[in-house]
Design a protein around this motif. Structure first.
Motif, mmCIF file in Angstrom:
data_model
loop_
_atom_site.group_PDB
_atom_site.id
_atom_site.type_symbol
_atom_site.label_atom_id
_atom_site.label_comp_id
_atom_site.label_asym_id
_atom_site.label_seq_id
_atom_site.Cartn_x
_atom_site.Cartn_y
_atom_site.Cartn_z
ATOM 1 N N TYR A 181 19.773 -29.613 33.228
ATOM 2 C CA TYR A 181 20.790 -29.736 32.183
ATOM 3 C C TYR A 181 21.351 -28.357 31.799
ATOM 4 O O TYR A 181 20.675 -27.341 31.935
ATOM 5 N N LEU A 227 24.480 -25.451 25.805
ATOM 6 C CA LEU A 227 23.967 -26.071 24.581
ATOM 7 C C LEU A 227 23.562 -25.016 23.557
ATOM 8 O O LEU A 227 23.841 -25.151 22.356
ATOM 9 N N LEU A 258 32.853 -35.975 13.878
ATOM 10 C CA LEU A 258 32.007 -36.412 14.996
ATOM 11 C C LEU A 258 31.753 -37.911 15.019
ATOM 12 O O LEU A 258 31.601 -38.498 16.087
ATOM 13 N N ALA A 309 27.521 -42.030 15.514
ATOM 14 C CA ALA A 309 26.714 -42.079 16.743
ATOM 15 C C ALA A 309 26.570 -40.687 17.350
ATOM 16 O O ALA A 309 25.482 -40.298 17.809
ATOM 17 N N THR A 310 27.648 -39.919 17.339
ATOM 18 C CA THR A 310 27.589 -38.566 17.905
ATOM 19 C C THR A 310 26.733 -37.651 17.033
ATOM 20 O O THR A 310 25.969 -36.828 17.537
ATOM 21 N N GLN A 345 23.395 -35.536 18.133
ATOM 22 C CA GLN A 345 23.215 -34.107 17.840
ATOM 23 C C GLN A 345 21.866 -33.873 17.150
ATOM 24 O O GLN A 345 21.118 -32.962 17.500
ATOM 25 N N ALA A 386 19.261 -35.780 17.199
ATOM 26 C CA ALA A 386 18.137 -36.094 18.094
ATOM 27 C C ALA A 386 17.779 -34.868 18.926
ATOM 28 O O ALA A 386 16.602 -34.569 19.153
ATOM 29 N N ILE A 387 18.806 -34.141 19.371
ATOM 30 C CA ILE A 387 18.558 -32.926 20.160
ATOM 31 C C ILE A 387 17.928 -31.846 19.281
ATOM 32 O O ILE A 387 16.977 -31.180 19.675
ATOM 33 N N ALA A 403 14.379 -32.743 18.748
ATOM 34 C CA ALA A 403 13.570 -32.611 19.968
ATOM 35 C C ALA A 403 13.165 -31.162 20.204
ATOM 36 O O ALA A 403 12.039 -30.879 20.598
ATOM 37 N N LEU A 429 25.093 -44.217 25.405
ATOM 38 C CA LEU A 429 23.744 -43.668 25.437
ATOM 39 C C LEU A 429 22.726 -44.769 25.778
ATOM 40 O O LEU A 429 23.077 -45.939 25.916
ATOM 41 N N SER A 462 24.612 -47.269 22.267
ATOM 42 C CA SER A 462 25.622 -46.718 21.357
ATOM 43 C C SER A 462 26.663 -45.936 22.139
ATOM 44 O O SER A 462 26.392 -45.425 23.223
ATOM 45 N N LEU A 463 27.862 -45.866 21.570
ATOM 46 C CA LEU A 463 28.971 -45.174 22.227
ATOM 47 C C LEU A 463 29.249 -43.889 21.465
ATOM 48 O O LEU A 463 29.498 -43.925 20.254
ATOM 49 N N ILE A 464 29.184 -42.754 22.148
ATOM 50 C CA ILE A 464 29.508 -41.502 21.464
ATOM 51 C C ILE A 464 30.768 -40.898 22.052
ATOM 52 O O ILE A 464 31.137 -41.172 23.188
ATOM 53 N N ARG A 465 31.430 -40.102 21.218
ATOM 54 C CA ARG A 465 32.580 -39.321 21.679
ATOM 55 C C ARG A 465 32.243 -37.863 21.472
ATOM 56 O O ARG A 465 31.828 -37.470 20.386
ATOM 57 N N THR A 466 32.418 -37.070 22.505
ATOM 58 C CA THR A 466 32.099 -35.647 22.420
ATOM 59 C C THR A 466 33.353 -34.838 22.692
ATOM 60 O O THR A 466 34.310 -35.334 23.275
ATOM 61 N N LEU A 483 27.762 -31.285 23.463
ATOM 62 C CA LEU A 483 27.269 -32.465 24.182
ATOM 63 C C LEU A 483 28.099 -32.728 25.435
ATOM 64 O O LEU A 483 27.604 -33.316 26.398
ATOM 65 N N THR A 515 21.510 -39.350 33.571
ATOM 66 C CA THR A 515 20.182 -39.494 32.965
ATOM 67 C C THR A 515 20.206 -39.398 31.444
ATOM 68 O O THR A 515 19.201 -39.672 30.797
ATOM 69 N N LEU A 516 21.325 -38.978 30.876
ATOM 70 C CA LEU A 516 21.422 -38.858 29.410
ATOM 71 C C LEU A 516 22.411 -39.854 28.821
ATOM 72 O O LEU A 516 22.338 -40.171 27.633
ATOM 73 N N LYS A 542 15.812 -34.975 27.384
ATOM 74 C CA LYS A 542 15.836 -36.290 28.039
ATOM 75 C C LYS A 542 15.107 -37.326 27.170
ATOM 76 O O LYS A 542 15.626 -38.417 26.920
ATOM 77 N N ALA A 572 14.511 -37.247 24.006
ATOM 78 C CA ALA A 572 15.174 -37.460 22.717
ATOM 79 C C ALA A 572 16.327 -38.455 22.856
ATOM 80 O O ALA A 572 16.532 -39.304 21.997
ATOM 81 N N LEU A 573 17.091 -38.341 23.948
ATOM 82 C CA LEU A 573 18.272 -39.192 24.098
ATOM 83 C C LEU A 573 17.954 -40.486 24.841
ATOM 84 O O LEU A 573 18.737 -41.440 24.783
#
Lengths: 503, 503
Positions: free
Chosen positions: A238, A243, A476, A479-480, A484, A486-487, A490, B219, B223-227, B240, B250-251, B488, B490-491
C-alpha cells in the motif's frame, strides 16, 4: 499511569531546560470543542506524571535535549496564525535522531501522553497547537541533507531541513526542489510533508506529495517504518508514503524523507503582469489561460484589497482603476510563446494593462510583491487566512462569492490566489483581540460552503489542523470519515499522535 | 453461516447463468502457500452456502447478472499469465451499478465469502485469481464515461471503461489520458487503478496514481465512500485515493473514478531509434539521456533476445551485431532539440546506428514493434513476466545482472524495459507445461534480490498479486509489513476482499 477524577488544574512545572520539575506534575489529555472556534477546552482525563516518569524521559533522551522549564516550553506551543489557545506541555524533546523520536514516543505511549510533533511552526491552522500535559517533539534540529544524488535526481533529508536550503543545495547540481510554500525561507521539509504543502510552483510541478519517493517514520508504538523507495516507480504494498504525507503528524512522525528533485529550468522565465478593473475578469483570464494549455509555471492573482495593503506599505503605484493583478510565468523552452498566449488571454478578458518581460530582475521584483502580500495584509489587523480550492472553471464564481460574502458581513477580506490551481486564500482581517469575532467565523463558514457547493474543498494546501476540523464531515461524508478514523485507530490505537488534528 | 470440519471437496454447482445451483454448494475459504510458487492450496476453512443463501444473492442482484454455471464461471477465474491455479467461485456477479457491488459485498460479508473483483483480467500476477467458494464481482460491464469536462480537464468514469476508449474520448477535446499500459487497448481503468498501472508514457506523465483526483469505492462492509476531489489540489483528510490506488482490490472495490486529463501534445513527436552491440551500453545511453534532463516522453529498451523474437515473427531485419535497441521520443515544443540531445547520448555510448525521425508513420511503426514485443516472446514458449524497477543510475548494472542470471541458469530471458523509469521486464521463457519450473523461480528470485540490492523494488507497475507475495517482506521489512496489515485489518476486518493478494 494513575488516573484521577479530580477537577483539572493548570499544569505547573519547575526547573530549567533539561532538568526534571520538582514535585509532581499533573498532565491532562486534551479535549477540543466542536463549535468551530478551534479553542482547546478543559481536558477529559487527568494523567499524573510523577517525577520518576519525567526522569525516565530525560534519561532516555538526554538532559540537554529535554526542556521542561515552562518559560522555554512556551516557545513550542503554537504556530503562526491559528488563534488556537495552546495548552501547557509537560516537556519538549529536541530530537536529533530517529532514535530520540522513538524513545520519546515509546515513553509517551507508556504513559498515555499526547505527542505534538513540530518543525518551524509556520503553519496557520493549529496543526502544532499544544494541549495541556502533552509532549512536544521538535524536529527542527534534524537539519541534515544526508544525501543529494544528482544521478538519481533525489535527496534524502532530515525533517528539520529548511525548504529553501534544500532547493539551494539542489540548484548547485542544476536541479531544484519544486514545492515552494510562501514560507519557503523558514518552513521545514517535515512540516511541508505533514501538511502536503503547496506553493507558487505547484501549478506546474505539483504539491509536496508529488515530490516524495519514500519516508522513514516513527509510528505510535515507537516502531520505525520505511515506506516507498528510491525508484521513480514502484507498487509493492500500500502507498503508506502518500498516506503519511498530509496526515499532520497523526499517523506517524517523519524522521527522514527521500525527495524527488527535478531539473531546474534552463532559461530565465518570461513573466506577464496584467491589471484588471474586476477580479472576476482576472479570474476569467486565468481560466482562459488554463484552457490554452500552455503550461504556466506560475499563475497568481491578487485582488484590490491585497494591492491596497501592498501599496500602503511598499508604494507600488497602484492605479485607482486596478481592482486585480494577475502574475503569470512560463519557464519552459517555449516560454516566450507561452507568455504571449497568456498575455492574449488577459487582453481578451478586459485587462487594462498587460506587460510581458523576460527580465529576471523585473520578474523577481514582481514575485517579491506577491510574496509580501500576507505580510502587507497582516499590517492591517489580525488575520484569519483561509484556503479553499475549487475546480478551475469555477474560479470566477468563487471570487464573486468571496466579494459577496465580504460585503454581506461588512468585512475586509483581501484575497490572494494560486489561481492556476483554483486555490484561493481569502484573508479575513479584524481588530486584534483575544478571539476571532463571530462574524468572521460565520463569513468563513459561508466561504467554505460556497467552495463545497462549487465542487471544491475547504483546504487546498494548509491542512485541517485544529481550525477546520469542525467542517471536515461536511466535505467527506460519514462513510469516508469512518474510513479515515479506522485508519487512525489502526495505526494509533491509543490516540496519542497529535490528537484533535487533521481527522 | 455454518462451519464444517469435513475434508474439503471440490465445489460443484448446477444450473445455468442466473439460476441457483440445485442442491447444496460447499464453498471454502482459500489458503495460499508461501513457497513462492503462487499456487492455491486446499482451504483452511469450510463454509457451507445453502440454496437459500445463494438465492438471496441472485435476488438482490438480479438473475440476469448473476452467473453460477461452472462452465460460465470458469471464464472469470484467472488473469493472463500468472500461472496461478484458480479455485472455483460459487458465483459471478456482473455488476452494472455501485449498488450491485454494495449488495454483493454485503451478501459476501454476511456469509464470510471471499470477494474477487476483476476487470478485463489482463493482469499477470494472479491479482484476480479465484479461490474455491469465492464470489467474483466483474466490473467489466460498468463502461460509462459519466462525464468528460474539457474545462476542468477531468473525466468521471466507471471502472469497466477500456483505457484506450477513455484516451480516444479525451483526444476529441485536445486532451489525453496519459497512463498507457501495454494492454491499453483491452485493459480497464478499474484494473489500472487496482494495480497503479504504468506504461510507456510514464517516463514523462507519471503512473496511474498521478492521474487520479478522486474515487468512489465500496468497502468491505458494503458502505460506499467518496475520496479525493475534482480540484487539482486538496488536503482534507488522509489520502484515501492514493491508498486505494494500487491496493489490488484488497481495501475496497472502485466503482467510479475522477481522472485527470492532460493537454495532448500539439506537435507530432520526434523519435530516435538507436542500435547497440551491448545492452549495457544501451542502458548507459539511457542514463545519459536521463541526466541530460530533456524530458523524453518515451524511453524504451529491448535486448537481443526480444529483437530476435520480433525478427522471427515480423522480420524486422535485425542486424547480427545489434544486441539492443533503444526507442526515444520527445513530444514537447522543443522536441527536435531534445531528440538531438538524445541521439548524441546514444552516439556517445557506442550506438552502431542512430536514426532521428519526425515522421509520424515511422514513429507509429517503431512503437508498434515495441508494443508487439511480449506477443513475439510468447510465441517462443510459456512466459513468466517480471517487473523489477531500480534507480535509473543502476540500469546498466541491472541489465548486466539479468544477463548474468540468465546465463547461470541457462534460461532464455528476453528483457524489455521502460528504461527511462528504470523499470525492467525480464521475461523468463520455458517449455509449456502445468507448472513453472523450479529453475525459473530460482532465477526470478535472483533477479528480485539483485534489484533490491541495487536499491530497487520487486514490482514497478504490475503489482504484487499472488505471485510476488512471497517476497514482499524482504522489501518492506517487518515493521512496515505490520503497518500495511493493520490498515488492511482496519478496513476489512473479516478479510473478505481479495484475500491472499497484494499484502
Amino acid at each position: 499511569m494513575r488516573q484521577s477524577s479530580q477537577q483539572p488544574t493548570r499544569t505547573r512545572h519547575g526547573g530549567r531546560a533539561g532538568s526534571v520539575p520538582t514535585g509532581e506534575c499533573r498532565c491532562r489529555r486534551y479535549a477540543i470543542d466542536d463549535t468551530g472556534t478551534g479553542r482547546l477546552l478543559y481536558p477529559r482525563h487527568l494523567i499524573r506524571l510523577t517525577l520518576v516518569t519525567l526522569t525516565q524521559l530525560v534519561d532516555s533522551i538526554g538532559a540537554g535535549r529535554t526542556i521542561t522549564d515552562p518559560d522555554l516550553v512556551r516557545e513550542f506551543c503554537h504556530d503562526e496564525h491559528s488563534y488556537v489557545t495552546p495548552g501547557s506541555p509537560c516537556a519538549v524533546v529536541i530530537a536529533q535522531t530517529a532514535e530520540d523520536v522513538q524513545a520519546a514516543v515509546r515513553w509517551a505511549a507508556e504513559h498515555r501522553v499526547p505527542v505534538i510533533p513540530r518543525g518551524a511552526g509556520t503553519g496557520i491552522v493549529g496543526g502544532t497547537a499544544t494541549t495541556d500535559g502533552c509532549l512536544v517533539i521538535s524536529l527542527a534540529k534534524m537539519t541534515a541533507i544526508k544525501e543529494l544524488s544528482a544521478q538519481d535526481e533525489l535527496a534524502v533529508v532530515e525533517p528539520g531541513v529548511i525548504n529553501a536550503d534544500l532547493d539551494h543545495a539542489a540548484r548547485v547540481h542544476g536541479l531544484m526542489y519544486a514545492p515552494d510554500p510562501s514560507s519557503y525561507e523558514s518552513c521545514t521539509i517535515g512540516g511541508n510533508l505533514a501538511t502536503n504543502a503547496g506553493g507558487l510552483r505547484c501549478v506546474k510541478y505539483g504539491v509536496t506529495r508529488d515530490s516524495v519517493l519514500g519516508l522513514e517514520a516513527v509510528l505510535a508504538d515507537g516502531s520505525l517504518i520505511r515506506t516507498g523507495r528510491r525508484t521513480v516507480k514502484g507498487v509493492t504494498g500500500y502507498d503508506l508514503t502518500g498516506l503519511l504525507v498530509g496526515s499532520e503528524g497523526t499517523l506517524g512522525i517523519i524522521t527522514s524523507a527521500t525527495l524527488r528533485l527535478r531539473p531546474a529550468p534552463k532559461h530565465p522565465p518570461v513573466t506577464v503582469a496584467a491589471e484588471f478593473a474586476s477580479v472576476v475578469d482576472a479570474a476569467e483570464a486565468v481560466w482562459a489561460i488554463v484552457r490554452a494549455s500552455v503550461g504556466p509555471s506560475l499563475l497568481e492573482l491578487m485582488d484590490r484589497a491585497t494591492l491596497e495593503a501592498l501599496d500602503e506599505w511598499r508604494h507600488i503605484g497602484l492605479d485607482p482603476k486596478t481592482n486585480a493583478m494577475l502574475l503569470c510565468q512560463a519557464d519552459g523552452p517555449d516560454a516566450a510563446a507561452a507568455a504571449q498566449v497568456m498575455a492574449e488571454c488577459c487582453t481578451a478578458n478586459r485587462a487594462s494593462v498587460v506587460a510581458v518581460s523576460d527580465d529576471e530582475t523585473e520578474a523577481a521584483q514582481l514575485l517579491d510583491i506577491r510574496r509580501m502580500a500576507f505580510t502587507a495584509i497582516e499590517r492591517m489587523g489580525a488575520c484569519l487566512i483561509e484556503d479553499v480550492c475549487v475546480p478551475r472553471s469555477k474560479l470566477p464564481e468563487m471570487f464573486a462569492a468571496v466579494e459577496r460574502i465580504a460585503a454581506a458581513y461588512d468585512l475586509l477580506v483581501p484575497t490572494v490566489a494560486h489561481a492556476g490551481d483554483g486555490n484561493l486564500h481569502p484573508v479575513f482581517v479584524f481588530d486584534r483581540g483575544p478571539e476571532i469575532p463571530r462574524a468572521v467565523w460565520d463569513a468563513a463558514e459561508d466561504v467554505f460552503r460556497a467552495a463545497l457547493d462549487l465542487g471544491g474543498t475547504l483546504t487546498g494546501e494548509h491542512g485541517v489542523g485544529t481550525l477546520k476540523r469542525h467542517w471536515l464531515a461536511a466535505e467527506l461524508g460519514d462513510a469516508t470519515m469512518a474510513a479515515q478514523l479506522a485508519i487512525k485507530n489502526a495505526l494509533d490505537p491509543l490516540g496519542i499522535l497529535n490528537p484533535g488534528k487533521a481527522v
